[in-house]
Enzyme design. Structure first.
Site, mmCIF file in Angstrom:
data_model
loop_
_atom_site.group_PDB
_atom_site.id
_atom_site.type_symbol
_atom_site.label_atom_id
_atom_site.label_comp_id
_atom_site.label_asym_id
_atom_site.label_seq_id
_atom_site.Cartn_x
_atom_site.Cartn_y
_atom_site.Cartn_z
ATOM 1 N NE ARG A 7 -2.710 -1.475 3.426
ATOM 2 C CZ ARG A 7 -3.035 -2.679 3.887
ATOM 3 N NH1 ARG A 7 -3.737 -3.512 3.128
ATOM 4 N NH2 ARG A 7 -2.677 -3.074 5.092
ATOM 5 C CG PHE A 67 -11.920 -8.236 -3.685
ATOM 6 C CD1 PHE A 67 -12.880 -9.238 -3.559
ATOM 7 C CD2 PHE A 67 -11.357 -8.024 -4.939
ATOM 8 C CE1 PHE A 67 -13.262 -10.009 -4.650
ATOM 9 C CE2 PHE A 67 -11.729 -8.775 -6.036
ATOM 10 C CZ PHE A 67 -12.695 -9.774 -5.894
ATOM 11 C CG ASP A 106 -15.826 -5.874 1.133
ATOM 12 O OD1 ASP A 106 -14.594 -6.053 1.076
ATOM 13 O OD2 ASP A 106 -16.607 -6.687 1.672
ATOM 14 C CB SER A 107 -19.834 -8.813 -0.904
ATOM 15 O OG SER A 107 -18.880 -9.565 -0.163
ATOM 16 C CB ALA A 122 -15.152 -7.610 -6.982
ATOM 17 C CG ASP A 179 -5.609 -7.230 -1.681
ATOM 18 O OD1 ASP A 179 -5.138 -8.370 -1.861
ATOM 19 O OD2 ASP A 179 -5.467 -6.599 -0.613
ATOM 20 C CB CYS A 233 -3.116 -13.922 -0.549
ATOM 21 S SG CYS A 233 -4.901 -14.234 -0.541
#
Length: 398
Positions: free
Chosen positions: A212, A228, A250-251, A279, A299, A339
């Site tokens: 970041r 996200f 975001d959900s 997303a 992300d 990730c």
């Protein structure tokens, strides 16, 4: 106390001598040391086929990784004293790098404590124990942390699905002190609020902090889309660094409540808005509405949790990044992360290239990042190197 012996098959110690900490069940000489004779979490002396002592470990006969090394020194068993030493060594690294106490304090195998993760939120610690061997040591872990760090409170966030593979229950409880519902942390020149009880992971994604920071020189005057977003770490930092506007997607309604609070906390409420949607759907609607962004941040959670998911997960990465590219302006920046350990750097880069070609765009890789130094990589254990972040300039095709 007499400690039982776990024998390896002939010629199966080479990987361990090279520094790895895991013993797989098919490497054990089960004629000499039947796995069924061990209790989950029990300490063992690890010996090779010729009965030469290799290390102290703990065992779980019900797991594919049936033993994990905790000490290669015969006079140092896993106990509170050894844990105090490992915590002090780990703390030495973090205090060398971080000016404020907000970081991952212990990163499992990389810090010599397999099955144990500890995140630090100023006066508070969040502990995650993922193996039976470390569960046995829970009191020693809490005692060692209190002795070295002197926190006001320690929370056990033992609610990860991986615990079930070890035959462990999932729970969240305070181990010591009183933990507030919301805590604050600092990252760069921003302050954030999060929940240690309900937040994702332990409440924050410390592993992306340095990535970041790497984004900030790119954002001045730019319109940013943060997919996200969770609590808004990427987006709020971008706004504070000079982005003209940020949309966080975001959900989770709770995640977006955190975004709103964190934007206000950093005097960026007028620049940051939120969109509650998954997303993929959000990208379709934004494209249909003719929206375009200078920077899109992708992300996502791990789309590939197991090796057998590689094909399907790779397709998900390609699709989300292809959709992100479709709403980038002609000279835009795509910041894309994975990730998923099973997707290596080259595979991710190839997937991103495929996404750009599907949109008839060209890419230039301008920067790359990995997990921060509070998530050190163990050179012998490639599984500890999991996070990839690419910064890609997206141009018209050439």
């Amino acid at each position: 106390m007499e400690i039982p012996v776990l024998f390896l098959k002939k010629n199966h110690e080479r990987r361990l001598r090279a520094g790895h900490l895991w013993v797989y069940s098919n490497e054990v000489d089960t004629d000499r040391s039947p796995l069924k004779d061990f209790q989950p979490g029990e300490p063992v002396a690890l010996m090779n086929h010729e009965e030469k002592w290799l290390a102290w470990a703990y065992v779980n006969p019900n797991s594919l990784i049936c033993a994990r090394i905790v000490s290669r020194q015969q006079d140092h068993l896993l106990d509170q004293s050894l844990l105090v030493h490992r915590i002090k060594v780990a703390l030495g690294l973090r205090e060398r790098i971080y000016k404020q106490p907000y970081y991952r304090l212990l990163f499992a195998e990389s810090d010599g404590v397999p099955g144990l993760v500890v995140d630090r939120y100023g006066k508070y610690l969040v502990v995650q124990i993922s193996t039976a061997g470390m569960e046995v040591q829970q009191d020693a872990i809490i005692g060692a942390l209190n002795k070295v760090v002197h926190p006001s409170g320690i929370l056990l966030r033992n609610d990860m699905a991986v615990r079930e593979q070890e035959g462990l229950e999932r729970y969240v409880e305070a181990a010591s002190g009183k933990i507030p519902d919301q805590v604050q942390l600092a990252e760069g020149d921003c302050n954030f609020e999060t929940s240690l009880f309900e937040g994702q992971k332990t409440g924050w994604f410390y592993d992306q902090a340095s990535n970041r920071q790497r984004l900030l020189p790119w954002v001045e005057g730019k319109r940013v889309l943060d997919l996200f977003s969770y609590a808004g770490a990427w987006g709020v930092r971008a706004a504070k660094a000079g982005a003209s506007s940020v949309t966080c997607v975001d959900s989770s309604a709770k995640a977006l409540e955190l975004v709103t609070r964190n934007a206000a906390l950093n005097s960026q409420a007028d620049k940051v808005d939120t969109l509650r949607q998954d997303a993929f759907s959000a990208l379709r609607e934004l494209k249909h509405a003719g929206e375009r962004f200078d920077i899109v941040l992708v992300d996502p959670p791990a789309f590939i949790k197991r090796k057998k998911d590689l094909k399907e997960g790779s397709l998900a990465y390609r699709r989300i990044n292809e959709a992100a590219i479709s709403i980038l302006r002609k000279d835009g920046l795509l910041v894309s992360s994975s990730c998923s350990y099973h997707m290596d750097e080259q595979h991710l880069l190839q997937t991103l290239q495929q996404a750009s070609r599907h949109r008839d765009r060209s890419m230039q890789l301008v920067e790359r990042g990995q997990q921060g130094p509070d998530h050190p990589v163990h050179p012998a254990i490639e599984e500890t190197c999991y996070l990839k972040t690419f910064y890609l300039r997206v141009l018209p095709s050439f």
